[in-house]
Design an enzyme around this catalytic site. Structure first.
Site: not given
Ligand code: IPD
Length: 290
Positions: A83, A103, A105-106, A108, A233
């Protein structure tokens, strides 16, 4: 395509060519989880990326670097999609080469607010087919894993999706995505309204696409849809859901396109098709167009 045996002895043991790779992913996800857990309550440097709601911290970058440099050392011929590397300008292209999709940190935004729903996600594809997925829920120390053809597990307990087919008994998960322009918000809210008018039991937004998808894999919800998520994701979670008996498809009802930034996932075909009929498309640029 030659598997991990390329990289060192013993990799192809037991007829499972990617075993060593998956073990490395589990070890690195756990180690990243420790770092994230510690950083969760500390001060953070927060920046924005594609929108004011698309956040990144120094921990996202640090963890991604740690994971990718450890994997590069072990598997020098492999390719990487991360990411934060993509945000930094690296190409996001899936080739036939063994490719790690990460990813760091999913969730963030959750992480920034100390809301403890955050995960590390590591997916792995070969010949553009997803081979395994590892997702680590950092604060609850739950490790979700799946290897293609070998089932899905949470801390070694087998996962099974919900078998619900009746939309009026459905608990549905979604995420908001990064865009906040009026047209996107109108479509996002109108999709929610359609589902609520169809009398589903409820809709939940937890702030982490990967963990929402893990809840689906565990049978704790019946369906998931989203526009604006990314291949990092989706990659690991897709294997986990499919191995738990679920369906992961495009929002049109056709086959999943990992780079398309949209998805429907469900426990049953009926539930997936219900969503495909109800929701309207929200346009996002493809991951491989950047
Ligand atoms: C995001 C989260 C968020 C979702 C976004 C993702 P990130 O990932 O999962 O809930 O709405 O589409 O990209 O930016 O926290 O790694």
């Amino acid at each position: 395509m030659k598997p991990c045996e390329e990289e060192g002895p013993g990799a192809a043991a037991g007829g499972d060519p990617w075993k060593e790779c998956m073990e490395a992913a589990v070890q690195l996800a756990r180690r990243a989880g420790q770092i994230i857990r510690k950083a969760l309550t500390e001060e953070k440097q927060v920046s924005t990326k594609t929108s004011a709601a698309d956040l990144v911290t120094e921990t996202d970058n640090f963890v991604e670097n740690e994971i990718i440099s450890a994997l590069k050392e072990k598997f020098p011929s492999h390719r990487f999609i991360g990411e934060e590397s993509t945000a930094g300008g690296s190409k996001c292209v899936l080739t036939d080469s063994p490719t790690w999709i990460i990813d760091p940190i999913d969730g963030t935004c959750n992480f920034v607010h100390r809301f403890p729903t955050v995960a590390v996600s590591i997916g792995f594809a070969v010949n553009q087919e997803l081979e395994f997925g590892v997702i680590y829920h950092c604060t609850e120390e739950r490790l979700y894993t799946a290897r293609r053809g070998q089932g899905a597990f949470c801390n070694e307990k087998k996962l099974q999706v919900s078998k619900e087919t009746d939309k009026s008994k459905a608990l549905i998960l979604t995420e908001i995505g990064p865009k906040r322009d009026p047209e996107t918000l109108k479509l996002f809210l109108s999709n929610m309204e359609s589902l609520l008018k169809a009398q589903v039991h409820g809709i939940r937004v937890i702030g982490s696409a990967t963990l929402a998808l893990c809840h689906l894999a565990a049978g704790a919800a019946d369906a998931y849809y989203q526009f604006g998520l990314h291949c990092w994701d989706l990659a690991a979670a897709t294997v986990i859901i499919r191995e738990a008996g679920g369906i992961v498809i495009d929002t049109s009802g056709g086959p999943l396109d990992l780079m398309s930034c949209r998805v429907i996932a469900a426990g049953t075909k009926e539930m997936a098709m219900f969503l495909a009929q109800e929701i309207q498309t929200i346009h996002y640029r493809r991951d491989d167009e950047n």
